[in-house]
Design an enzyme around this catalytic site. Structure first.
Site, PDB file in Angstrom:
ATOM      1  N   ASP A   8       0.881  -1.158   0.000  1.00  0.00           N
ATOM      2  CA  ASP A   8       0.000   0.000   0.000  1.00  0.00           C
ATOM      3  C   ASP A   8       0.933   1.226   0.000  1.00  0.00           C
ATOM      4  O   ASP A   8       2.115   1.103   0.361  1.00  0.00           O
ATOM      5  CB  ASP A   8      -0.869  -0.039   1.258  1.00  0.00           C
ATOM      6  CG  ASP A   8      -1.695   1.218   1.441  1.00  0.00           C
ATOM      7  OD1 ASP A   8      -2.268   1.696   0.453  1.00  0.00           O
ATOM      8  OD2 ASP A   8      -1.765   1.724   2.587  1.00  0.00           O
ATOM      9  N   ASP A  10      -0.147   5.042   0.790  1.00  0.00           N
ATOM     10  CA  ASP A  10      -0.452   6.020   1.833  1.00  0.00           C
ATOM     11  C   ASP A  10      -0.479   5.355   3.207  1.00  0.00           C
ATOM     12  O   ASP A  10      -1.242   4.424   3.439  1.00  0.00           O
ATOM     13  CB  ASP A  10      -1.812   6.656   1.515  1.00  0.00           C
ATOM     14  CG  ASP A  10      -2.242   7.618   2.598  1.00  0.00           C
ATOM     15  OD1 ASP A  10      -1.363   8.255   3.190  1.00  0.00           O
ATOM     16  OD2 ASP A  10      -3.449   7.717   2.855  1.00  0.00           O
ATOM     17  N   THR A  16       0.442  10.551   2.771  1.00  0.00           N
ATOM     18  CA  THR A  16      -0.276  11.481   1.891  1.00  0.00           C
ATOM     19  C   THR A  16      -1.645  11.831   2.468  1.00  0.00           C
ATOM     20  O   THR A  16      -2.289  12.750   1.965  1.00  0.00           O
ATOM     21  CB  THR A  16      -0.468  10.883   0.472  1.00  0.00           C
ATOM     22  OG1 THR A  16      -0.881   9.522   0.595  1.00  0.00           O
ATOM     23  CG2 THR A  16       0.805  10.955  -0.330  1.00  0.00           C
ATOM     24  N   GLY A  46      -7.584   4.925   1.831  1.00  0.00           N
ATOM     25  CA  GLY A  46      -7.711   3.765   0.949  1.00  0.00           C
ATOM     26  C   GLY A  46      -8.950   3.793   0.068  1.00  0.00           C
ATOM     27  O   GLY A  46      -9.154   2.906  -0.748  1.00  0.00           O
ATOM     28  N   ARG A  49     -11.114   8.280  -5.113  1.00  0.00           N
ATOM     29  CA  ARG A  49     -11.417   9.711  -5.147  1.00  0.00           C
ATOM     30  C   ARG A  49     -12.927   9.973  -5.145  1.00  0.00           C
ATOM     31  O   ARG A  49     -13.436  10.755  -4.336  1.00  0.00           O
ATOM     32  CB  ARG A  49     -10.766  10.341  -6.387  1.00  0.00           C
ATOM     33  CG  ARG A  49     -10.695  11.845  -6.346  1.00  0.00           C
ATOM     34  CD  ARG A  49      -9.985  12.361  -7.598  1.00  0.00           C
ATOM     35  NE  ARG A  49      -8.686  11.736  -7.788  1.00  0.00           N
ATOM     36  CZ  ARG A  49      -7.999  11.748  -8.936  1.00  0.00           C
ATOM     37  NH1 ARG A  49      -8.506  12.354  -9.995  1.00  0.00           N
ATOM     38  NH2 ARG A  49      -6.832  11.165  -9.022  1.00  0.00           N
ATOM     39  N   SER A 118      -4.553   5.145  -5.294  1.00  0.00           N
ATOM     40  CA  SER A 118      -4.336   6.485  -5.836  1.00  0.00           C
ATOM     41  C   SER A 118      -3.875   6.491  -7.289  1.00  0.00           C
ATOM     42  O   SER A 118      -2.907   5.846  -7.657  1.00  0.00           O
ATOM     43  CB  SER A 118      -3.295   7.229  -4.999  1.00  0.00           C
ATOM     44  OG  SER A 118      -3.012   8.475  -5.610  1.00  0.00           O
ATOM     45  N   ARG A 119      -4.578   7.269  -8.087  1.00  0.00           N
ATOM     46  CA  ARG A 119      -4.182   7.447  -9.486  1.00  0.00           C
ATOM     47  C   ARG A 119      -2.931   8.318  -9.583  1.00  0.00           C
ATOM     48  O   ARG A 119      -2.321   8.433 -10.634  1.00  0.00           O
ATOM     49  CB  ARG A 119      -5.332   8.076 -10.275  1.00  0.00           C
ATOM     50  CG  ARG A 119      -6.526   7.143 -10.348  1.00  0.00           C
ATOM     51  CD  ARG A 119      -7.728   7.764 -11.015  1.00  0.00           C
ATOM     52  NE  ARG A 119      -8.847   6.833 -10.872  1.00  0.00           N
ATOM     53  CZ  ARG A 119      -9.661   6.494 -11.858  1.00  0.00           C
ATOM     54  NH1 ARG A 119      -9.522   7.001 -13.049  1.00  0.00           N
ATOM     55  NH2 ARG A 119     -10.648   5.643 -11.636  1.00  0.00           N
ATOM     56  N   ASN A 120      -2.570   8.944  -8.475  1.00  0.00           N
ATOM     57  CA  ASN A 120      -1.367   9.779  -8.448  1.00  0.00           C
ATOM     58  C   ASN A 120      -0.138   9.017  -7.964  1.00  0.00           C
ATOM     59  O   ASN A 120       0.939   9.615  -7.801  1.00  0.00           O
ATOM     60  CB  ASN A 120      -1.594  10.974  -7.520  1.00  0.00           C
ATOM     61  CG  ASN A 120      -2.643  11.929  -8.070  1.00  0.00           C
ATOM     62  OD1 ASN A 120      -2.465  12.500  -9.144  1.00  0.00           O
ATOM     63  ND2 ASN A 120      -3.750  12.077  -7.366  1.00  0.00           N
ATOM     64  N   GLU A 171      -0.057  -3.129   4.719  1.00  0.00           N
ATOM     65  CA  GLU A 171      -1.170  -2.176   4.805  1.00  0.00           C
ATOM     66  C   GLU A 171      -1.271  -1.529   6.173  1.00  0.00           C
ATOM     67  O   GLU A 171      -0.904  -2.135   7.177  1.00  0.00           O
ATOM     68  CB  GLU A 171      -2.491  -2.924   4.567  1.00  0.00           C
ATOM     69  CG  GLU A 171      -3.065  -2.791   3.184  1.00  0.00           C
ATOM     70  CD  GLU A 171      -3.670  -1.427   2.882  1.00  0.00           C
ATOM     71  OE1 GLU A 171      -3.797  -0.595   3.818  1.00  0.00           O
ATOM     72  OE2 GLU A 171      -3.999  -1.177   1.716  1.00  0.00           O
ATOM     73  N   ASP A 172      -1.803  -0.306   6.205  1.00  0.00           N
ATOM     74  CA  ASP A 172      -2.054   0.367   7.482  1.00  0.00           C
ATOM     75  C   ASP A 172      -3.551   0.472   7.782  1.00  0.00           C
ATOM     76  O   ASP A 172      -3.923   0.867   8.876  1.00  0.00           O
ATOM     77  CB  ASP A 172      -1.445   1.776   7.466  1.00  0.00           C
ATOM     78  CG  ASP A 172      -2.131   2.671   6.465  1.00  0.00           C
ATOM     79  OD1 ASP A 172      -2.389   2.213   5.325  1.00  0.00           O
ATOM     80  OD2 ASP A 172      -2.439   3.822   6.795  1.00  0.00           O
TER      81      ASP A 172
HETATM   82  P1  B16 Z   1      -6.277   9.771  -5.778  1.00  0.00           P
HETATM   83  P2  B16 Z   1      -3.721   4.284  -0.811  1.00  0.00           P
HETATM   84  C1  B16 Z   1      -5.535   6.190  -1.370  1.00  0.00           C
HETATM   85  O1  B16 Z   1      -4.193   5.753  -1.350  1.00  0.00           O
HETATM   86  C2  B16 Z   1      -5.746   7.211  -0.272  1.00  0.00           C
HETATM   87  O2  B16 Z   1      -5.577   6.586   0.984  1.00  0.00           O
HETATM   88  C3  B16 Z   1      -7.142   7.775  -0.354  1.00  0.00           C
HETATM   89  O3  B16 Z   1      -7.353   8.749   0.657  1.00  0.00           O
HETATM   90  C4  B16 Z   1      -7.370   8.400  -1.748  1.00  0.00           C
HETATM   91  O4  B16 Z   1      -8.676   8.902  -1.865  1.00  0.00           O
HETATM   92  C5  B16 Z   1      -7.108   7.328  -2.808  1.00  0.00           C
HETATM   93  O5  B16 Z   1      -5.780   6.826  -2.642  1.00  0.00           O
HETATM   94  C6  B16 Z   1      -7.286   7.878  -4.214  1.00  0.00           C
HETATM   95  O6  B16 Z   1      -6.308   8.846  -4.454  1.00  0.00           O
HETATM   96  O7  B16 Z   1      -7.344  10.803  -5.634  1.00  0.00           O
HETATM   97  O8  B16 Z   1      -4.876  10.331  -5.760  1.00  0.00           O
HETATM   98  O9  B16 Z   1      -6.511   8.853  -6.957  1.00  0.00           O
HETATM   99  O10 B16 Z   1      -3.884   4.275   0.688  1.00  0.00           O
HETATM  100  O11 B16 Z   1      -4.543   3.228  -1.478  1.00  0.00           O
HETATM  101  O12 B16 Z   1      -2.276   4.244  -1.222  1.00  0.00           O
HETATM  102 MG    MG Z   2      -2.951   3.138   3.364  1.00  0.00          MG
END
Ligand code: B16
Ligand code: MG
Length: 219
Positions: A8, A10, A16, A46, A49, A118-120, A171-172
């Protein structure tokens, strides 16, 4: 027999969550008139968006107020702010111990995959100068279900070319541990052992994460 690790992002590699929260708080206030508080933050971890937006709308009792098109506009505004915030990330933002752990598993020849919602994620890994450690990054845009569904962790192992039983997931979040277990992988939790009781092994924080202990427990 462990052959690879599926991470994972974040809360495991970097924090983040505080940037997600900051960006959502601004957008919720300005565009929705909703004041979110830190209690909402847990429910965003997790979560994708668009689903995060639903959590916030529900918190503000505005579930049925916006069209799909308006929701996309709101989520895009949040992402623009979020991307601006994460553009300043550097290797100093890697959580304690994780660079050491990544070096250890890389040196031992394990496969390394990223399973972030996260897509980022690719952009974040680049900012942290960690892209080269990862043999595979799951593209969340190609998934049908979010955590706790096992799909993202199943895909992580698949991309490494290993069986789920040969993979360790880190995972957290409670939903993330559930996803790892449902995928049939060995679950390493990072955080509160009571909260993450479904995990096979729990470390209190990232600095404690230890390859020898995982190899021993997953044997
Ligand atoms: P994005 P992870 C997740 O990351 C975040 O924990 C969550 O808060 C966020 O909404 C999600 O990614 C989507 O992120 O808007 O950047 O696509 O914990 O799965 O690494
Ligand atoms: Mg996480």
């Amino acid at each position: 027999m462990i052959k690879g690790f599926v991470f994972d992002l974040d809360g495991v590699i970097t924090d983040t969550a505080r940037y997600h929260y900051q960006a959502w708080a601004q957008v919720a206030e300005e565009m929705l008139g909703i004041t979110i508080d830190p209690s909402v933050n847990e429910g965003l971890k997790g979560v994708s968006r668009m689903d995060s937006l639903e959590v916030i709308l529900k918190f503000g009792h505005q579930e049925d107020r916006y069209s799909q098109e308006e929701k996309v506009r709101i989520a895009t505004a949040k992402n623009d702010r979020y991307v601006a915030l994460i553009s300043h990330m550097t290797p100093d933002d890697i959580l304690p111990g994780m660079k050491r752990f990544l070096n250890a598993i890389k040196a031992a020849g394990y496969g390394i995959a990223l399973a972030s919602a996260s897509r980022n994620a690719p952009r974040i890994l680049a900012g942290l100068s960690l892209s080269d450690y990862f043999d595979a990054v799951v593209d969340p845009a190609t998934l049908t279900h979010g955590k706790p569904d096992p799909e993202i962790f199943t895909r992580g192992a698949e991309l490494l070319g290993i069986a789920p039983a040969e993979a360790v997931g880190l995972e957290d979040a409670v939903a993330g541990i559930a996803a790892i277990k449902a995928a049939g992988e060995f679950a390493v939790g990072i955080g509160d052992a009571k909260l993450l009781s479904q995990a096979d092994l729990v470390f209190a924080n990232t600095a404690e994460v230890n390859l020898a202990a995982i190899e021993q427990a997953a044997r």
